[in-house]
Scaffold this motif. Structure first.
Motif, PDB file in Angstrom:
ATOM      1  N   MET A  93       0.812  -1.208   0.000  1.00  0.00           N
ATOM      2  CA  MET A  93       0.000   0.000   0.000  1.00  0.00           C
ATOM      3  C   MET A  93       0.849   1.263   0.000  1.00  0.00           C
ATOM      4  SD  MET A  93      -2.853  -1.311  -0.421  1.00  0.00           S
ATOM      5  CE  MET A  93      -3.814   0.202  -0.417  1.00  0.00           C
ATOM      6  N   SER A  94       2.064   1.179   0.501  1.00  0.00           N
ATOM      7  CA  SER A  94       2.968   2.322   0.412  1.00  0.00           C
ATOM      8  C   SER A  94       3.289   2.634  -1.042  1.00  0.00           C
ATOM      9  CB  SER A  94       4.259   2.063   1.196  1.00  0.00           C
ATOM     10  OG  SER A  94       4.044   2.204   2.588  1.00  0.00           O
ATOM     11  N   HIS A  95       3.418   1.599  -1.867  1.00  0.00           N
ATOM     12  CA  HIS A  95       3.692   1.838  -3.286  1.00  0.00           C
ATOM     13  C   HIS A  95       2.515   2.539  -3.969  1.00  0.00           C
ATOM     14  CE1 HIS A  95       7.569  -0.039  -3.625  1.00  0.00           C
ATOM     15  NE2 HIS A  95       7.142  -1.155  -3.057  1.00  0.00           N
ATOM     16  N   ILE A  96       1.283   2.191  -3.581  1.00  0.00           N
ATOM     17  CA  ILE A  96       0.138   2.906  -4.150  1.00  0.00           C
ATOM     18  C   ILE A  96       0.138   4.355  -3.671  1.00  0.00           C
ATOM     19  CG2 ILE A  96      -2.389   3.050  -4.188  1.00  0.00           C
ATOM     20  CD1 ILE A  96      -2.534   0.072  -4.284  1.00  0.00           C
ATOM     21  N   LEU A  97       0.523   4.561  -2.414  1.00  0.00           N
ATOM     22  CA  LEU A  97       0.655   5.931  -1.921  1.00  0.00           C
ATOM     23  C   LEU A  97       1.691   6.707  -2.723  1.00  0.00           C
ATOM     24  CD1 LEU A  97       0.464   5.704   1.971  1.00  0.00           C
ATOM     25  CD2 LEU A  97      -0.818   7.277   0.521  1.00  0.00           C
ATOM     26  N   TYR A  98       2.833   6.084  -3.031  1.00  0.00           N
ATOM     27  CA  TYR A  98       3.847   6.759  -3.836  1.00  0.00           C
ATOM     28  C   TYR A  98       3.284   7.155  -5.194  1.00  0.00           C
ATOM     29  CZ  TYR A  98       7.263   4.896  -0.458  1.00  0.00           C
ATOM     30  OH  TYR A  98       7.961   4.579   0.678  1.00  0.00           O
ATOM     31  N   GLU A 114       5.614   3.165  -9.969  1.00  0.00           N
ATOM     32  CA  GLU A 114       5.263   2.575  -8.672  1.00  0.00           C
ATOM     33  C   GLU A 114       4.045   1.665  -8.812  1.00  0.00           C
ATOM     34  OE1 GLU A 114       6.876   2.715  -5.847  1.00  0.00           O
ATOM     35  OE2 GLU A 114       8.422   4.080  -6.604  1.00  0.00           O
ATOM     36  N   LEU A 115       3.096   2.096  -9.609  1.00  0.00           N
ATOM     37  CA  LEU A 115       1.876   1.322  -9.791  1.00  0.00           C
ATOM     38  C   LEU A 115       2.167   0.009 -10.525  1.00  0.00           C
ATOM     39  CD1 LEU A 115      -0.991   1.784  -8.915  1.00  0.00           C
ATOM     40  CD2 LEU A 115      -1.470   2.875 -11.121  1.00  0.00           C
ATOM     41  N   LYS A 116       3.113   0.041 -11.437  1.00  0.00           N
ATOM     42  CA  LYS A 116       3.491  -1.176 -12.162  1.00  0.00           C
ATOM     43  C   LYS A 116       4.005  -2.243 -11.196  1.00  0.00           C
ATOM     44  CE  LYS A 116       6.481  -2.871 -15.875  1.00  0.00           C
ATOM     45  NZ  LYS A 116       7.567  -2.519 -16.850  1.00  0.00           N
ATOM     46  N   LYS A 117       4.737  -1.823 -10.179  1.00  0.00           N
ATOM     47  CA  LYS A 117       5.235  -2.765  -9.177  1.00  0.00           C
ATOM     48  C   LYS A 117       4.073  -3.472  -8.476  1.00  0.00           C
ATOM     49  CE  LYS A 117       9.284   0.112  -8.065  1.00  0.00           C
ATOM     50  NZ  LYS A 117       9.925   0.923  -6.992  1.00  0.00           N
ATOM     51  N   VAL A 118       3.035  -2.699  -8.178  1.00  0.00           N
ATOM     52  CA  VAL A 118       1.879  -3.260  -7.473  1.00  0.00           C
ATOM     53  C   VAL A 118       1.155  -4.267  -8.360  1.00  0.00           C
ATOM     54  CG1 VAL A 118      -0.288  -2.737  -6.308  1.00  0.00           C
ATOM     55  CG2 VAL A 118       1.625  -1.138  -6.135  1.00  0.00           C
ATOM     56  N   ASN A 125       0.854 -13.176  -7.555  1.00  0.00           N
ATOM     57  CA  ASN A 125       0.399 -13.892  -6.358  1.00  0.00           C
ATOM     58  C   ASN A 125      -1.130 -14.030  -6.271  1.00  0.00           C
ATOM     59  OD1 ASN A 125       3.075 -14.147  -4.740  1.00  0.00           O
ATOM     60  ND2 ASN A 125       3.015 -11.999  -5.383  1.00  0.00           N
ATOM     61  N   ASN A 126      -1.844 -13.637  -7.340  1.00  0.00           N
ATOM     62  CA  ASN A 126      -3.319 -13.701  -7.351  1.00  0.00           C
ATOM     63  C   ASN A 126      -3.942 -12.972  -6.159  1.00  0.00           C
ATOM     64  OD1 ASN A 126      -3.578 -15.214  -9.765  1.00  0.00           O
ATOM     65  ND2 ASN A 126      -3.151 -17.106  -8.657  1.00  0.00           N
ATOM     66  N   ILE A 127      -3.440 -11.763  -5.895  1.00  0.00           N
ATOM     67  CA  ILE A 127      -3.966 -10.948  -4.805  1.00  0.00           C
ATOM     68  C   ILE A 127      -4.963  -9.975  -5.428  1.00  0.00           C
ATOM     69  CG2 ILE A 127      -3.416  -9.470  -2.840  1.00  0.00           C
ATOM     70  CD1 ILE A 127      -0.529 -10.536  -3.068  1.00  0.00           C
ATOM     71  N   PHE A 128      -6.210 -10.389  -5.513  1.00  0.00           N
ATOM     72  CA  PHE A 128      -7.188  -9.645  -6.288  1.00  0.00           C
ATOM     73  C   PHE A 128      -7.548  -8.294  -5.673  1.00  0.00           C
ATOM     74  CE2 PHE A 128      -8.036 -14.144  -7.475  1.00  0.00           C
ATOM     75  CZ  PHE A 128      -7.685 -14.036  -8.820  1.00  0.00           C
ATOM     76  N   TRP A 129      -7.624  -8.220  -4.323  1.00  0.00           N
ATOM     77  CA  TRP A 129      -7.948  -6.939  -3.713  1.00  0.00           C
ATOM     78  C   TRP A 129      -6.865  -5.908  -4.010  1.00  0.00           C
ATOM     79  CZ3 TRP A 129      -4.674  -4.438  -0.503  1.00  0.00           C
ATOM     80  CH2 TRP A 129      -3.699  -5.192   0.165  1.00  0.00           C
ATOM     81  N   LEU A 130      -5.612  -6.351  -4.061  1.00  0.00           N
ATOM     82  CA  LEU A 130      -4.512  -5.430  -4.351  1.00  0.00           C
ATOM     83  C   LEU A 130      -4.570  -4.967  -5.811  1.00  0.00           C
ATOM     84  CD1 LEU A 130      -1.935  -4.045  -3.357  1.00  0.00           C
ATOM     85  CD2 LEU A 130      -0.660  -6.108  -4.012  1.00  0.00           C
ATOM     86  N   GLU A 131      -4.928  -5.889  -6.690  1.00  0.00           N
ATOM     87  CA  GLU A 131      -5.099  -5.519  -8.098  1.00  0.00           C
ATOM     88  C   GLU A 131      -6.223  -4.480  -8.224  1.00  0.00           C
ATOM     89  OE1 GLU A 131      -5.395  -7.724 -12.443  1.00  0.00           O
ATOM     90  OE2 GLU A 131      -6.159  -8.751 -10.673  1.00  0.00           O
ATOM     91  N   GLY A 132      -7.292  -4.669  -7.449  1.00  0.00           N
ATOM     92  CA  GLY A 132      -8.383  -3.696  -7.465  1.00  0.00           C
ATOM     93  C   GLY A 132      -7.928  -2.324  -7.010  1.00  0.00           C
ATOM     94  N   LEU A 138      -5.127   3.690 -10.919  1.00  0.00           N
ATOM     95  CA  LEU A 138      -4.852   3.890 -12.354  1.00  0.00           C
ATOM     96  C   LEU A 138      -5.884   4.799 -13.006  1.00  0.00           C
ATOM     97  CD1 LEU A 138      -3.087   3.155 -14.804  1.00  0.00           C
ATOM     98  CD2 LEU A 138      -4.557   1.157 -15.156  1.00  0.00           C
ATOM     99  N   THR A 139      -7.120   4.783 -12.531  1.00  0.00           N
ATOM    100  CA  THR A 139      -8.145   5.641 -13.147  1.00  0.00           C
ATOM    101  C   THR A 139      -7.736   7.101 -13.133  1.00  0.00           C
ATOM    102  OG1 THR A 139      -9.377   5.973 -11.073  1.00  0.00           O
ATOM    103  CG2 THR A 139     -10.002   4.083 -12.443  1.00  0.00           C
ATOM    104  N   ASN A 140      -6.973   7.493 -12.132  1.00  0.00           N
ATOM    105  CA  ASN A 140      -6.612   8.897 -11.983  1.00  0.00           C
ATOM    106  C   ASN A 140      -5.585   9.373 -13.002  1.00  0.00           C
ATOM    107  OD1 ASN A 140      -8.163   9.654  -9.499  1.00  0.00           O
ATOM    108  ND2 ASN A 140      -6.994   7.939  -8.682  1.00  0.00           N
TER     109      ASN A 140
END
Length: 313
Positions: A93-98, A114-118, A125-132, A138-140
């Motif tokens: 979540m720090s990467h999304i903050l960045y 930074e978003l590409k890393k997420v 790892n099939n972490i769907f909530w993180l992909e969401g 990304l919409t922004n």
């Protein structure tokens, strides 16, 4: 003009942009967190509070360099502690903050990096909530005019990701965000459908104090000419806003309700809430809003056949 600006700001800039951490904070809440950080906290709690504080600064009105710097400092502290205790959710979540910080600070290239890393972590790892969460951010990177269609496609991807592996609150938040996009395009029926889906989801988890939801329901019903429902949800939103003491959003809610009453030809109540909105607008840093509300007060008084009250302005 005021309503277009406010709806754009409310839904797209002060959005539920970081559901894993919570909605953007009010100033008094940020001050409380600063005090709590000076006390003894366990590391996980400290990470989450640092990230909330980072979110507060990155979502403040305007794009002051000092706010971006403060946001980065708190996000970095959260990441370092997360690394130390192997709290992976905190690190991600720090990467999304960045991404938010760089984007708001005028460096979208670094933000997307930074978003590409997420995205890579989430898909590996099939972490769907993180992909969401990554899709939501990304919409922004798409504009609200010529690229609104692309934004909606990305919101749909976020929604599908949360449905696969998100919490009910994350699903409710993205539905609210989804509806905001339809509202922005003028498709009020589609917006209302999403808002009502969000409302049902919030109610299923006992969350009934979302001012943004009720504010948008009120305005959408008003746009559709369903004034009784508009008043109902407008009053709920105002009740929550008065508890939160958030002048910016409360002022808009007063204005929306006043205009609904005006359309209903209930000019006494229209005047009451336009005056409340006028008082609120004087506390905001705006040269336009007081004049906007004063104009409507005059219209209300003319409809009532009364002269302008000398103590109104």
């Amino acid at each position: 003009m005021y309503h277009l600006l406010k709806n754009c700001f409310l839904i797209f800039l002060f959005q539920l942009s970081f559901t894993a951490l919570s909605q953007p904070l009010l100033k008094q809440e940020s001050d409380k967190i600063k005090a709590e950080l000076k006390t003894k906290l366990n590391d996980t709690t400290r990470v989450l509070k640092l990230q909330k504080l980072s979110l507060y600064y990155v979502t403040k009105v305007g794009e002051e360099r000092a706010d971006m710097d403060s946001s980065y400092v708190f996000a970095k502290q959260a990441e370092l502690i997360s690394d130390k205790i192997r709290f992976y959710k905190g690190k991600w979540m720090s990467h999304i903050l960045y991404s938010q910080i760089y984007r708001e600070g005028g460096n979208p290239f670094k933000g997307k990096r930074e978003l590409k890393k997420v995205f890579e972590i989430a898909r590996k790892n099939n972490i769907f909530w993180l992909e969401g969460e990554a899709y939501r951010e990304l919409t922004n990177y798409y504009s609200l005019d010529s690229e609104i269609g692309e934004r909606i496609k990305v919101v749909e991807k976020a929604y599908q990701a949360f449905k696969k592996g998100g919490s009910k609150k994350q699903i409710a938040d993205i539905l609210l965000y989804y509806g905001g996009h339809y509202f922005f395009t003028g498709d009020f029926k589609a917006a209302l459908q999403k808002f009502n889906e969000a409302k049902a989801m919030y109610e299923s988890i006992g969350s009934n104090n979302n001012q943004t939801l009720y504010s948008q329901l009120a305005e959408t019903y008003s746009k559709l000419g369903l004034y009784t429902e508009a008043v109902k949800f407008g009053l709920i939103s105002i009740e929550i806003g008065e508890q939160n003491k958030d002048i910016f959003f409360l002022t808009e809610d007063y204005t929306n309700l006043a205009l609904t009453y005006y359309k209903m030809e209930n000019y006494e109540l229209a005047l009451k809430y336009h005056e409340k909105s006028f008082d609120g607008s004087l506390k905001l840093y705006s040269e336009f809003l007081p004049f906007y509300n004063a104009g409507y007060i005059i219209k209300d008084l003319l409809k009532l056949g009364r002269k302008k009250k000398p103590n109104t302005f």
